[in-house]
Structure formats: structure tokens, C-alpha cells
Design a protein around this motif. Structure first.
Motif, mmCIF file in Angstrom:
data_model
loop_
_atom_site.group_PDB
_atom_site.id
_atom_site.type_symbol
_atom_site.label_atom_id
_atom_site.label_comp_id
_atom_site.label_asym_id
_atom_site.label_seq_id
_atom_site.Cartn_x
_atom_site.Cartn_y
_atom_site.Cartn_z
ATOM 1 N N ALA B 187 0.835 -1.200 0.000
ATOM 2 C CA ALA B 187 0.000 0.000 0.000
ATOM 3 C C ALA B 187 0.871 1.253 0.000
ATOM 4 O O ALA B 187 0.652 2.196 -0.769
ATOM 5 N N LEU B 188 1.902 1.219 0.864
ATOM 6 C CA LEU B 188 2.825 2.351 0.951
ATOM 7 C C LEU B 188 3.503 2.579 -0.405
ATOM 8 O O LEU B 188 3.579 3.705 -0.902
ATOM 9 N N ASN B 189 3.982 1.493 -0.985
ATOM 10 C CA ASN B 189 4.641 1.592 -2.288
ATOM 11 C C ASN B 189 3.698 2.191 -3.329
ATOM 12 O O ASN B 189 4.074 3.079 -4.098
ATOM 13 N N SER B 190 2.467 1.706 -3.350
ATOM 14 C CA SER B 190 1.511 2.185 -4.354
ATOM 15 C C SER B 190 1.285 3.684 -4.231
ATOM 16 O O SER B 190 1.123 4.385 -5.220
ATOM 17 N N ALA B 191 1.312 4.170 -3.005
ATOM 18 C CA ALA B 191 1.080 5.592 -2.792
ATOM 19 C C ALA B 191 2.272 6.436 -3.242
ATOM 20 O O ALA B 191 2.092 7.496 -3.836
ATOM 21 N N VAL B 192 3.467 5.983 -2.993
ATOM 22 C CA VAL B 192 4.619 6.870 -3.166
ATOM 23 C C VAL B 192 5.672 6.375 -4.142
ATOM 24 O O VAL B 192 6.738 6.978 -4.260
ATOM 25 N N PHE B 193 5.417 5.260 -4.839
ATOM 26 C CA PHE B 193 6.505 4.714 -5.669
ATOM 27 C C PHE B 193 7.025 5.776 -6.626
ATOM 28 O O PHE B 193 6.283 6.591 -7.147
ATOM 29 N N SER B 194 8.354 5.752 -6.809
ATOM 30 C CA SER B 194 8.965 6.806 -7.592
ATOM 31 C C SER B 194 9.310 6.315 -8.988
ATOM 32 O O SER B 194 9.025 6.962 -9.971
ATOM 33 N N ASP B 195 9.937 5.159 -9.049
ATOM 34 C CA ASP B 195 10.242 4.641 -10.381
ATOM 35 C C ASP B 195 10.527 3.154 -10.312
ATOM 36 O O ASP B 195 10.421 2.534 -9.260
ATOM 37 N N GLY B 196 10.945 2.621 -11.429
ATOM 38 C CA GLY B 196 11.159 1.197 -11.532
ATOM 39 C C GLY B 196 11.142 0.855 -13.000
ATOM 40 O O GLY B 196 11.205 1.733 -13.850
ATOM 41 N N SER B 197 11.066 -0.408 -13.309
ATOM 42 C CA SER B 197 11.124 -0.796 -14.711
ATOM 43 C C SER B 197 9.781 -1.275 -15.225
ATOM 44 O O SER B 197 8.978 -1.824 -14.476
ATOM 45 N N PHE B 198 9.613 -1.058 -16.512
ATOM 46 C CA PHE B 198 8.418 -1.543 -17.184
ATOM 47 C C PHE B 198 8.859 -2.381 -18.375
ATOM 48 O O PHE B 198 9.705 -1.960 -19.166
ATOM 49 N N VAL B 199 8.321 -3.574 -18.464
ATOM 50 C CA VAL B 199 8.692 -4.460 -19.570
ATOM 51 C C VAL B 199 7.429 -5.016 -20.214
ATOM 52 O O VAL B 199 6.529 -5.496 -19.513
ATOM 53 N N TYR B 200 7.394 -4.924 -21.527
ATOM 54 C CA TYR B 200 6.273 -5.514 -22.254
ATOM 55 C C TYR B 200 6.826 -6.313 -23.423
ATOM 56 O O TYR B 200 7.534 -5.790 -24.282
ATOM 57 N N ILE B 201 6.548 -7.606 -23.428
ATOM 58 C CA ILE B 201 7.017 -8.465 -24.526
ATOM 59 C C ILE B 201 5.790 -8.869 -25.343
ATOM 60 O O ILE B 201 4.877 -9.514 -24.823
ATOM 61 N N PRO B 202 5.762 -8.458 -26.623
ATOM 62 C CA PRO B 202 4.576 -8.749 -27.435
ATOM 63 C C PRO B 202 4.443 -10.240 -27.748
ATOM 64 O O PRO B 202 5.389 -11.004 -27.561
ATOM 65 N N LYS B 203 3.311 -10.567 -28.242
ATOM 66 C CA LYS B 203 2.961 -11.946 -28.585
ATOM 67 C C LYS B 203 4.026 -12.618 -29.456
ATOM 68 O O LYS B 203 4.492 -12.054 -30.441
ATOM 69 N N GLY B 204 4.439 -13.804 -29.034
ATOM 70 C CA GLY B 204 5.339 -14.616 -29.839
ATOM 71 C C GLY B 204 6.786 -14.149 -29.883
ATOM 72 O O GLY B 204 7.609 -14.728 -30.579
ATOM 73 N N VAL B 205 7.140 -13.117 -29.112
ATOM 74 C CA VAL B 205 8.508 -12.593 -29.186
ATOM 75 C C VAL B 205 9.371 -13.183 -28.079
ATOM 76 O O VAL B 205 8.989 -13.230 -26.919
ATOM 77 N N ARG B 206 10.527 -13.650 -28.489
ATOM 78 C CA ARG B 206 11.495 -14.117 -27.514
ATOM 79 C C ARG B 206 12.492 -12.992 -27.320
ATOM 80 O O ARG B 206 13.213 -12.610 -28.247
ATOM 81 N N CYS B 207 12.534 -12.427 -26.152
ATOM 82 C CA CYS B 207 13.409 -11.266 -25.925
ATOM 83 C C CYS B 207 14.849 -11.656 -26.220
ATOM 84 O O CYS B 207 15.372 -12.606 -25.657
ATOM 85 N N PRO B 208 15.509 -10.924 -27.150
ATOM 86 C CA PRO B 208 16.815 -11.365 -27.658
ATOM 87 C C PRO B 208 17.965 -11.158 -26.670
ATOM 88 O O PRO B 208 19.077 -11.547 -26.959
ATOM 89 N N MET B 209 17.710 -10.533 -25.536
ATOM 90 C CA MET B 209 18.804 -10.327 -24.575
ATOM 91 C C MET B 209 18.243 -10.338 -23.165
ATOM 92 O O MET B 209 17.043 -10.231 -22.952
ATOM 93 N N GLU B 210 19.159 -10.500 -22.198
ATOM 94 C CA GLU B 210 18.738 -10.405 -20.806
ATOM 95 C C GLU B 210 18.433 -8.943 -20.515
ATOM 96 O O GLU B 210 19.189 -8.063 -20.891
ATOM 97 N N LEU B 211 17.346 -8.690 -19.845
ATOM 98 C CA LEU B 211 17.051 -7.326 -19.421
ATOM 99 C C LEU B 211 17.492 -7.182 -17.975
ATOM 100 O O LEU B 211 17.288 -8.069 -17.164
ATOM 101 N N SER B 212 18.112 -6.050 -17.679
ATOM 102 C CA SER B 212 18.674 -5.939 -16.338
ATOM 103 C C SER B 212 18.471 -4.560 -15.732
ATOM 104 O O SER B 212 18.603 -3.543 -16.397
ATOM 105 N N THR B 213 18.166 -4.515 -14.466
ATOM 106 C CA THR B 213 18.070 -3.258 -13.733
ATOM 107 C C THR B 213 18.955 -3.317 -12.510
ATOM 108 O O THR B 213 18.973 -4.315 -11.822
ATOM 109 N N TYR B 214 19.688 -2.264 -12.284
ATOM 110 C CA TYR B 214 20.417 -2.146 -11.029
ATOM 111 C C TYR B 214 19.762 -1.083 -10.170
ATOM 112 O O TYR B 214 19.509 0.012 -10.626
ATOM 113 N N PHE B 215 19.497 -1.441 -8.958
ATOM 114 C CA PHE B 215 18.952 -0.469 -8.027
ATOM 115 C C PHE B 215 20.029 -0.067 -7.055
ATOM 116 O O PHE B 215 20.823 -0.873 -6.639
ATOM 117 N N ARG B 216 20.037 1.171 -6.679
ATOM 118 C CA ARG B 216 21.007 1.588 -5.706
ATOM 119 C C ARG B 216 20.403 2.720 -4.886
ATOM 120 O O ARG B 216 19.833 3.654 -5.416
#
Ligand SMILES: Nc1ncnc2c1ncn2[C@@H]1O[C@H](COP(=O)(O)OP(=O)(O)OP(=O)(O)O)[C@@H](O)[C@H]1O
Ligand SMILES: [Mg+2]
Lengths: 252, 486
Positions: B187-216
Motif C-alpha cells: 500500500a505504501l509503495n503504491s502511494a509513493v513509488f517513484s520509479d522502476g522498470s516496465f517491460v512488455y514483450i509482445p505476442k510470440g517474441v522471444r526477448c533477444p537479450m537479458e534485461l537488467s536493472t540495477y537499483f542503488r
């Protein structure tokens, strides 16, 4: 120069003295056998040489290639060329034989200021030595001793010895629990590894092994002392007559 | 045991405790803060700063008002002083950065932070096929590899950007797996979240690379509330990596992230985490409170979600990556290594909720405790009425280094369908002196012996990680054990 020289060695565990002043000198190129009743201190001697900390040395010296062995850490003793084939090898879950040996070999090489073995050479060496002790190469990827039969564990000790090429190897009852073919394999391994520069100390209860590994000397260890030494015939005599007469002789 | 040996053990443990946090530097980048404290004004401020559409503000406010009615959970086996939610900053952003278009536009100071961390945010690593979305405190600073992903129709961007570029997707899926009513921190996160990653892979697509996020986490006293949303359309595949570090500080910092995964029919999502937040010092002072809600839904038939985590950091970890197996024949997996040292506390595990027929789940949890730490596995396997022929296998192992630490296992089972097969195995082991001596006798030092055993013990989980991460995770375990003998 002697390879290893043990002088008046006294050692205890939890205050109980087990070795009461043991003397033994082994030269390069020699094979010595130690026989003796259960509980006489054979494994204790092996443990003290390898540096197991529970055992406290109260007197005496052990000199290995001119160095004070007792002053070295267990890993440094191993790196310097002391190897112990354990009477009861432990199981190490999750650590493969191959990974374990690669780590060990490269530590030893580092100590000797050699470059680490590359993966291909290591693999090659492993296959070759595995053949020497007739162990299946599937064992190499299995966790160290986990699920191995008693005999397989013993063979694995000899395999490790073949990989690490020690200068001085103590085999603590490696023949116990082995079938006759496996015993020949172990003996064969020792004979192939033996050179003019290294030496073996074979602890055994059975003369039989000594038909295959011919010792230069046989010693009787009783109550923490070597009470008789002789040539390989002594083993036959012990097999036939037991230890009482030697003990009686020693007291007389 | 002789006195000598005891002392050595002691030494081993003390040195373990001494191994220091490698990533404890603080970067002096200009930051913009929202005023301290949490209120409706702050929520509005965050939304306004991000120029969010109306639906987002409404969504945040609803979560905030719900949060006010909730109480901090108490059931987990961790202890911590009361958190003063009014004494923290809820928004911190590097000043004067109107959203970089490419790496060249990113502040060199920020890049150098990532360099110190050894994060692959440069051309050289780009060649290795990893797309990185880096989150510094609260704002995503750079997203690499966009073009190649665009070609495949893949969306990989900061969620703050997705709110603008793909509002229909965000509105549809945000909170659909972890609703704001789920728990206090969600609930707290939903109220104040600042950022993060969004990923959408369309139908039938194999993502050609590893997707990576570093948080600090960089600024002091900022809670970090990321929000990650991954949607895999029918027949698609994606592997996502998340790595986290935080600088050393002696006050505790709260980190309450939410991750939501949605796998449609025949889709597969692999989500890997290597978490190395600052664990606090050896007296247990400072460190991150890591209270995270991660959940995925196997929405369609034959879909698969696999969580892999290597957790070595944070003073308190409270985290249960879970799978809702709704589609028939869907598969959920959870592979975890959680290592605690000093005064760290970890209460982690998973929930596998079987709803569809023939659904399968697999849980492999490896706890490693040292020092005075407490390490708990808590897992729920729930087989609902309609989940005929569902199967679960759970393996929960604990490894203890020393005798002042604790390991606990809390497996919960709820089975409402009798055709289910559920297996649970658990072991507890100690690194014995005989094993250490055996390895010493082969020329291996005690420190290396412990690392060898720990890595061997964790292997089944580490093997699940993409190659490059597996090596990193192994190093991380070794670092956490560094200086283990004198
Ligand atoms: N860890 C230990 N704790 C207590 N006593 C010990 C320990 N290890 C050895 N001893 C004692 O030391 C003595 C010598 O044991 P050791 O194992 O050296 O005998 P051994 O000659 O190898 O016997 P065996 O032929 O049965 O293998 C025995 O009395 C044994 O009980
Ligand atoms: Mg013995």
C-alpha cells in the motif's frame, strides 16, 4: 637427507597421552609399513603428521625435508607434499570431486610458485589418473565421497593421491574393506606413483596388502611406541603369531 | 572439543563478521528532495513532479488512504525498532536531469557510481547483450539497448515513462497482481513509488537479450519504492535480472518495492535477483530494511514463472516472491539462496497458489546463517479445489556456520484437492571440522574450504542464474565470507 624424521614424539588428546615417544626415520624412495593392535596410536600418528588440531604435541620433533613440520599449518603441510589417505574419508555434499581437486591442485601449485593448470590439462590429467586407479569417470562429477561405497571411498583417496603427487603419503588402512581386486588396484596405484624421491607409510592390519606393495621396513606400533622393526618377513610373522610375543619381547 | 579448536572456531566466526561491505561509498550528486514525511500533499507532489495522468494520481491517493487504515505486519520472525514513517524522504531525484536520451547525456558522476559498482552500463558490456535500466535512488537514469528492443516491439523503460507512453497498459496491469490492499508495504509503495522498470514483450517474441536493472540507494533517509511491472504476452519469453546495492550508512533505510509479473498463455518469465543492500555493521547498526512484495501470475495455460534470488544483503529481509498458477499446466518455480551474517535477519520464502489443473511448482531454498543472524524460510503451498493433479516439490536446506545463529523453516500447506501430490524435504547441516580438516589436508585453506562448501551447497540455485550473474553471485557469497580465517 631423510625425507621425514620423527624424534621422541609425544602427543595427547584431551589430556590423554597416546603417543609416548615415537621415533621413525624415512628416506626418499622407501616404503614403510606400520602394523599394530587396535587403539595403539596408528591413526593418531597419521593425524599428528597431517596437523589435526585436537592432538597436542607435548614433546619431540618432526622434520620434513629439513623443515619443522609441526610448525606448519595443515594446508601448508599438504602443499609441501604431505598426503594422508584417511581411514574414514568424509563426505562433502555439493562439492564435486573435479572442482575440489582443481582447487587443491592449484593451491599446491601456487605454493610451489607454478602457474595454475588450465582446464584442458587438468581434465586430461584427471582422466588419465582415474584410469590408473580404475575409477569410473562419472565419479569425477559427483560430490566428494557422497554415496560412495566404502571401497569406492578408499579408491578415491588413492585417486586424489595420484592427482596431488605428494612426496610423502600416509595410507591409513586403505586396504580395510577392499575386495581383492580393489586392493590390487590400490597397490598398483602406489607402485606406479613410487619414485626414488618420494616415500610411503602404509598403515595396515593385513600382511596381504604387503604382498602387492613390498615394504622396505615393517614396524610394530604398540601403546604409542614403535616396539619392533624389521623387513617384510616381519609382517608374515605377525600375521601368524599376533602381537603378544612382540610385546613380551619388548618388555624383556 | 579442545580449547584450541573452540578458539579457532571463534576466530573464524569473528573474522566472518569482519568481512566488510564492499560497496559502501557515498556519492555527492545534487539531489532534489520532497519535504520529509508522508501526507496526501506528498503523494500529490510526487505525482505532480512526474507529471502523471489523472488516473495515476487517483490510484496513488486510493492506496495512500487505504494505507492509513493498515497496521505494520507482525507475524514475520524479525525484530526491528519502530519505523517513523514521518521521518523519511519519499522523493529524491538527481537535480536538473530532464530525462536522458542516451548514455552520453547521463551525468558522468552517476556513471562513475555504476562503474564503482562494476555495473555493466557501458559500451563494452553492451556488446555482451545485456540491456540495463539503472535506477539511482528514485529516478531511472539511463536505458540502453532501446533501439534493438524497439525493433522487436519490446518495451523496456522506466515505469515513470511508461505511464506517459503506454498509459493503457499501465492502467490495465498496475496493481492487478499485487493490489494496494495486499499488505502494508504494498500500500505504501503504491502511494509513493517513484520509479522502476516496465517491460512488455509482445505476442510470440522471444526477448533477444537479458534485461537488467540495477537499483542503488544513494541519498540518506530516502525510502526507495520501486515498482516493476513485466507483461509477457502469449508465447513470449523474457529473462530479467535485478541487482541491488546501497552505500554504507548507520541509520536504517527502508526499501519497499513491488514487482508484478504477468505471463499469458505459453509465455515464460524468468526473474533473477542478486540482492546486496548494505547489511549493517557487525554490531547490527544501520543497513537496509528490505520489505518487498514480489508476485507473478501465470494467467494463461502452459505459462511459466521462475524466481531466482541470491540474497546476501540488507539488515532485514522480508520477501516472498510468489506465483499464482491460474492457467492449466502452468509452472511456478522459486530458487533461493539467502545468506545472513552478523545481526542480519531474513524471513524469506514463497507462496505457490495452484488454481489451474495440472499445475506444477518447485521450491528450492538454501539458507546460510553465520554470526548472530537469524534466517527463516517461510513458504505456503496452496492447492485450491479445482487444481486437480497439481504437484509441488519443496526442498528447504539450512547450513549453519557456528552456533550463535539460527535457521528456521515454516512450511505451510493448504490442500483442498485430494489428487494433489506434495513433497517436502528439509535438511539442516553444519560445516563440520572434519570436512574442513579434510580440505585443509588437500592444501585448501579454511577460508577457501568454507567458500567451496557454500558455493557447492548453493549450486543448484546459482545454476539457475544467467552465466554472468552466476559468477557475480559466487563472488558475492565469497565476499560475504571473506576474512573468515586469521
Ligand atoms: N578423537 C578422539 N577422542 C578420544 N580419544 C581418541 C580420539 N582419537 C583417538 N583416541 C584414542 O587414542 C587411542 C589411539 O587411537 P588410534 O585411532 O590412533 O588407534 P589406531 O592404532 O589407529 O587403531 P585402529 O587399528 O583401530 O584404527 C585410542 O585409545 C583412541 O580411543
Ligand atoms: Mg586407525
Amino acid at each position: 637427507m631423510a625425507l621425514i624424521e620423527i624424534k621422541n614424539l609425544k602427543a595427547n588428546i584431551y589430556g590423554n597421552e597416546i603417543l609416548h615417544g615415537l621415533n621413525l626415520t624415512i628416506n626418499p624412495g622407501e616404503i614403510h609399513a606400520i602394523m599394530g593392535p587396535n587403539g595403539s596410536g596408528k591413526s593418531t600418528l597419521a593425524s599428528v603428521l597431517a596437523g589435526k588440531e585436537e592432538f597436542e604435541v607435548t614433546e619431540g620433533t618432526v622434520t620434513f625435508e629439513g623443515h619443522d613440520l609441526l610448525d606448519m599449518s595443515p594446508e601448508d603441510r599438504a602443499r609441501a607434499g604431505v598426503f594422508l589417505a584417511f581411514q574414514y574419508p568424509v563426505e562433502i555434499p555439493g562439492v564435486s570431486n573435479a572442482n575440489f581437486l582443481k582447487t587443491a591442485i592449484n593451491e599446491i601449485r601456487k605454493y610451489r610458485k607454478q602457474d595454475p593448470l588450465d582446464a584442458m590439462d587438468f581434465l586430461q590429467m584427471m582422466k588419465e589418473r582415474a584410469k590408473l586407479v580404475e575409477i569410473d569417470s562419472t565419479f569425477l562429477s559427483r560430490s566428494v565421497n557422497v554415496g560412495f561405497s566404502g571401497g569406492e571411498k578408499k579408491k578415491n583417496e588413492i585417486f586424489q593421491m595420484a592427482m596431488l603427487e605428494p612426496k610423502f603419503a600416509v595410507l591409513d588402512e586403505t586396504d580395510s574393506g577392499l575386495d581383492i581386486d580393489a586392493m590390487k588396484v590400490v597397490a598398483n596405484g602406489v607402485n606406479k606413483l613410487k619414485t626414488d624421491d618420494n616415500a610411503f607409510l602404509i598403515i595396515t592390519h593385513y600382511q596381504r596388502l604387503l604382498d602387492y606393495i613390498i615394504p622396505d621396513y615393517v614396524h610394530v606400533l604398540s601403546e604409542g611406541r614403535i616396539i619392533k622393526s624389521g623387513g617384510k618377513e616381519l609382517a608374515y610373522e605377525l600375521e601368524e603369531r599376533g602381537y603378544d610375543w612382540v610385546k613380551a619381547e619388548a618388555i624383556a | 572439543m579442545s580449547q584450541d579448536v573452540k578458539d579457532d572456531d571463534q576466530l573464524l566466526l569473528e573474522n566472518l563478521a569482519k568481512s566488510e561491505y564492499k560497496y559502501g561509498f557515498f556519492s555527492d550528486i545534487e539531489q532534489e528532495f520532497a519535504p520529509k514525511g508522508l501526507s496526501e500533499e506528498i503523494v500529490r507532489f510526487i505525482s505532480m513532479k512526474k507529471k502523471e495522468p489523472e488516473f495515476m494520481l487517483k490510484w496513488r491517493l486510493k492506496a495512500y488512504h487505504h494505507w492509513l487504515t493498515m497496521k505494520e505486519p507482525k507475524w514475520q520472525k524479525v525484530n526491528f525498532p519502530k519505523i517513523d514513517y514521518q521521518d523519511a524522504y519519499y522523493y529524491a531525484a538527481p537535480v536538473d536531469k530532464p530525462g536522458p536520451k542516451n548514455l552520453n547525456e547521463v551525468d558522468p558522476d552517476i556513471l562513475s557510481i555504476y562503474e564503482k559498482l562494476g555495473i555493466p552500463l557501458n559500451e563494452q558490456k553492451k556488446l555482451q547483450g545485456i540491456a540495463v535500466d539503472a535506477v539511482l535512488d528514485s529516478v531511472s537514469v539511463a536505458t540502453t539497448f532501446k533501439d534493438k528492443l524497439n525493433e522487436a516491439g519490446i518495451i523496456f523503460c522506466p515505469i515513470s515513462e511508461a505511464v506517459h507512453s503506454h498509459p493503457e497498459l499501465v492502467e490495465k496491469y498496475l496493481g492487478s497482481v499485487v493490489p494496494h490492499t495486499d499488505n502494508y508495504f504494498a500500500a505504501l509503495n503504491s502511494a509513493v513509488f517513484s520509479d522502476g522498470s516496465f517491460v512488455y514483450i509482445p505476442k510470440g517474441v522471444r526477448c533477444p537479450m537479458e534485461l537488467s536493472t540495477y537499483f542503488r540507494i544513494n541519498a540518506s533517509n530516502t525510502g526507495q519504492f520501486e515498482r516493476t511491472l513485466i507483461i509477457a504476452e502469449e508465447g513470449s519469453y523474457v529473462s530479467y535480472l535485478e541487482g541491488c546495492t546501497a552505500p554504507m550508512r548507520d541509520e536504517n533505510q527502508l526499501h519497499a518495492a513491488v514487482v508484478e509479473l504477468i505471463a499469458h498463455k505459453n509465455a515464460e518469465i524468468k526473474y533473477s535477483t542478486v540482492q546486496n543492500w548494505y547489511p549493517g555493521d557487525k554490531e547490527g547498526k544501520g543497513g537496509i530494511y528490505n520489505f518487498v512484495t514480489k508476485r507473478g501470475i501465470c494467467e494463461g495455460a502452459n505459462s511459466k514463472i521462475s524466481w531466482t534470488q541470491v540474497e546476501t544483503g540488507s539488515s532485514i529481509t522480508w520477501k516472498y516472491p510468489s506465483c499464482i498458477l491460474k492457467g492449466d499446466n502452468s509452472i511456478g518455480e522459486f530458487y533461493s539462496v539467502a545468506m545472513t551474517n552478523n545481526y542480519q535477519q531474513a524471513d524469506t520464502g514463497t507462496k505457490m497458489i495452484h488454481i489451474g489443473k495440472n499445475t506444477k511448482s518447485r521450491i528450492v531454498s538454501k539458507g546460510i546463517s553465520a554470526g548472530f543472524s537469524e534466517n527463516s524460510y517461510r513458504g505456503l503451498v496452496k492447492i485450491t479445489k479445482n487444481a486437480s493433479k497439481a504437484r509441488n516439490f519443496s526442498q528447504c536446506d539450512s547450513l549453519l556456520l557456528g552456533d550463535k545463529c539460527g535457521a528456521h523453516t515454516f512450511p505451510y500447506l493448504e490442500i483442498q484437492n485430494q489428487s494433489a501430490t506434495v513433497e517436502h524435504e528439509a535438511t539442516t547441516s553444519k560445516i563440520s571440522e572434519d570436512i574442513i580438516f579434510y580440505l585443509n589436508q588437500r592444501g585448501i585453506s579454511t577460508e577457501d574450504a568454507v567458500a567451496l562448501i557454500v558455493n557447492g551447497y548453493a549450486k543448484e540455485v546459482l545454476n539457475q542464474l544467467p552465466m554472468e550473474f552466476a559468477v557475480e553471485a559466487q563472488k558475492l557469497l565469497a565476499i560475504s565470507l571473506e576474512g573468515s580465517v586469521g
